[in-house]
Design an enzyme around this catalytic site. Structure first.
Site, PDB file in Angstrom:
ATOM      1  N   ASP A  20       0.870  -1.187   0.000  1.00  0.00           N
ATOM      2  CA  ASP A  20       0.000   0.000   0.000  1.00  0.00           C
ATOM      3  C   ASP A  20       0.904   1.234   0.000  1.00  0.00           C
ATOM      4  OD1 ASP A  20       1.039   0.135   2.519  1.00  0.00           O
ATOM      5  OD2 ASP A  20      -0.838  -0.242   3.561  1.00  0.00           O
ATOM      6  N   GLY A  33      -0.633   5.701   2.997  1.00  0.00           N
ATOM      7  CA  GLY A  33      -1.617   6.749   3.290  1.00  0.00           C
ATOM      8  C   GLY A  33      -2.571   6.363   4.406  1.00  0.00           C
ATOM      9  N   ASP A  72      -8.001  -7.644   0.554  1.00  0.00           N
ATOM     10  CA  ASP A  72      -7.064  -7.934   1.634  1.00  0.00           C
ATOM     11  C   ASP A  72      -7.738  -7.548   2.935  1.00  0.00           C
ATOM     12  OD1 ASP A  72      -6.614  -4.878   1.251  1.00  0.00           O
ATOM     13  OD2 ASP A  72      -5.627  -5.359   3.128  1.00  0.00           O
ATOM     14  N   CYS A  94     -12.006 -28.913   6.765  1.00  0.00           N
ATOM     15  CA  CYS A  94     -10.759 -28.216   6.396  1.00  0.00           C
ATOM     16  C   CYS A  94      -9.603 -29.198   6.352  1.00  0.00           C
ATOM     17  CB  CYS A  94     -10.472 -27.108   7.395  1.00  0.00           C
ATOM     18  SG  CYS A  94      -8.954 -26.215   7.041  1.00  0.00           S
ATOM     19  N   CYS A 109      -6.354 -28.227   6.455  1.00  0.00           N
ATOM     20  CA  CYS A 109      -5.101 -27.596   6.894  1.00  0.00           C
ATOM     21  C   CYS A 109      -4.433 -28.464   7.966  1.00  0.00           C
ATOM     22  CB  CYS A 109      -5.342 -26.175   7.389  1.00  0.00           C
ATOM     23  SG  CYS A 109      -5.886 -26.037   9.101  1.00  0.00           S
ATOM     24  N   CYS A 151      -6.225 -28.511  11.398  1.00  0.00           N
ATOM     25  CA  CYS A 151      -7.441 -29.335  11.468  1.00  0.00           C
ATOM     26  C   CYS A 151      -7.139 -30.819  11.307  1.00  0.00           C
ATOM     27  CB  CYS A 151      -8.453 -28.859  10.434  1.00  0.00           C
ATOM     28  SG  CYS A 151      -9.067 -27.208  10.802  1.00  0.00           S
ATOM     29  N   HIS A 168      -4.933 -21.929  10.168  1.00  0.00           N
ATOM     30  CA  HIS A 168      -6.291 -22.331   9.786  1.00  0.00           C
ATOM     31  C   HIS A 168      -7.084 -21.163   9.177  1.00  0.00           C
ATOM     32  CE1 HIS A 168     -10.316 -23.792   9.604  1.00  0.00           C
ATOM     33  NE2 HIS A 168     -10.672 -22.669  10.209  1.00  0.00           N
TER      34      HIS A 168
END
Ligand SMILES: [Zn+2]
Length: 392
Positions: free
Chosen positions: A108, A111, A287, A325, A327, A330, A356
């Site tokens: 970014d 700002g 984001d 899930c 991941c 999990c 996760h």
């Protein structure tokens, strides 16, 4: 409508970062595409995990790239400018090398943090003078200097300096501020173009549509920024305390003015159920700190709704956090163990929880993309809305 031809090869060659549209939903404004950058292709719509200090807190770069499949992350110019400084990062080979990150980086302009974090600040047409929140030292950001800082980082996608007004503000102030943002965007764009002519590396600069919560100002701003013929466009000034429907309305007000063959980025959004809502309004990139910040605070996002891990009901809950899930968290640990780690203030809790939550966000985006490409996005959206209504 239906699928659209990719942009012409000649145009792709000329563009520093190019966008290829693969499919459009005939019933909503949703699109699926590929954003080509010097650090790899990014499948859109995409969620970008936030790595404020050149790290997504609690995750290694290997976790992010290899296990979670993040193709792009966001880093904050304000923070990295103040510490460790852009000249140091340039000297050490740029942000990718400094943090050992193989994929794309969007920074970014700083700002938003100048307006939300720093103490005394003074806005003029030239730029903004602000005090560091770390040590009170005084600094100046101009449209040109923030381009230079982000080029020193070697960011794939740079953002222009904009003024992000708080909410609410008067129409008069919002107009004045929006005009300043447009002037800054032109200055930043001119400077960027003169810098990249001689640059051996490739980058893109996105201007930011502002205008507070006034659709007329949003439209005026978008129309003026389109003249810059930028590689992509952002909608900023969202998530500043306004009611959620208003943020979506501001995107709607703007979307049809932005070129269809360039990516659109909604900055700082949103909750899991909001992600497909933005996509349905023509957004390709998002984001938000929510998945990582909430993870650390004990707020976990699952396919069956939220889990507040400190609740006593999870004390002896042997089930994985999210049964659907895949991941590492999990696959390996119970809710009871995660709750124990959280209650004990263990570092491992933050590591497992962040892993996760980020995976959940990236899985949602993969599901959205798949739905658009397989022409089932309207049904997908209907299911998400029904589930969200159930939870509320
Ligand atoms: Zn998981």
């Amino acid at each position: 409508m239906g699928s659209r031809a990719p942009s012409a090869p000649l145009q792709s060659k000329l563009r520093q970062v190019s966008f290829e549209l693969l499919a459009e939903c005939p019933h909503t404004r949703a699109r699926a595409g590929v954003l080509h950058t010097p650090h790899g292709d990014i499948e859109t719509p995409v969620f970008m995990p936030v790595g404020t200090q050149a790290t997504v807190k609690g995750l290694t770069q290997r976790d992010l790239a290899e296990e979670l499949g993040a193709q792009i992350i966001l880093a904050n110019t304000y923070h990295l400018f103040l510490r460790p400084g852009h000249e140091l990062i340039r000297k050490l080979g740029g942000l990718h090398r400094f943090m050992s990150w193989p994929n794309a980086v969007l920074t970014d302009s700083g700002g938003f943090q100048v307006f939300s974090l720093s103490g005394l600040r003074k806005i003029s047409d030239r730029g903004v003078v602000f005090q560091s929140h770390l040590d009170g030292s005084s600094h100046t950001f101009t449209p040109e200097s923030t381009v230079d800082v982000q080029l020193a980082f070697g960011s794939d996608i740079l953002m222009v300096l904009d003024e992000c007004p708080e909410y609410p503000v008067s129409h008069e102030y919002a107009r004045e501020s929006m005009h300043r943002t447009v002037r800054w965007a032109k200055q930043a764009n001119d400077h960027f173009r003169s810098r990249i002519v001689e640059s051996p590396t490739r980058h893109a600069l996105f201007p930011i549509v502002q205008g507070s919560m006034f659709p007329d100002l949003r439209r005026e701003c978008a129309a003026a920024l389109v003249d810059l013929d930028a590689d992509g466009y952002a909608v900023g000034g969202l998530s500043v305390g306004e009611p959620r429907p208003l943020s979506l309305e501001m995107v709607e007000a703007t979307e049809d003015l932005l070129p269809r063959d360039r990516p659109r980025y909604a900055m700082g959004v949103g909750m899991p159920a909001e992600l497909p809502e933005y996509v349905a309004r023509g957004i390709d990139m998002m984001d938000c700190v929510l998945p990582s910040r909430n993870a650390r605070n004990g707020y976990l996002f699952t396919s069956a709704g939220r889990v507040i891990i400190k609740h006593a009901r999870y004390r002896d809950d042997e089930r994985p956090l999210d049964e659907k899930c895949r991941c590492y968290t999990c696959k390996s640990y119970s809710r009871a163990y995660l709750r124990h780690l959280f209650q004990s203030g263990e570092i491992l809790y933050a590591v497992l929880a962040t892993r996760h939550n980020i995976r959940r966000y990236l899985d949602i985006m993969r599901g959205i993309r798949h739905a658009i490409i397989s022409k089932s996005f309207p049904e997908y959206l209907k299911c998400v809305r029904a589930a969200a209504a159930d939870v509320d």
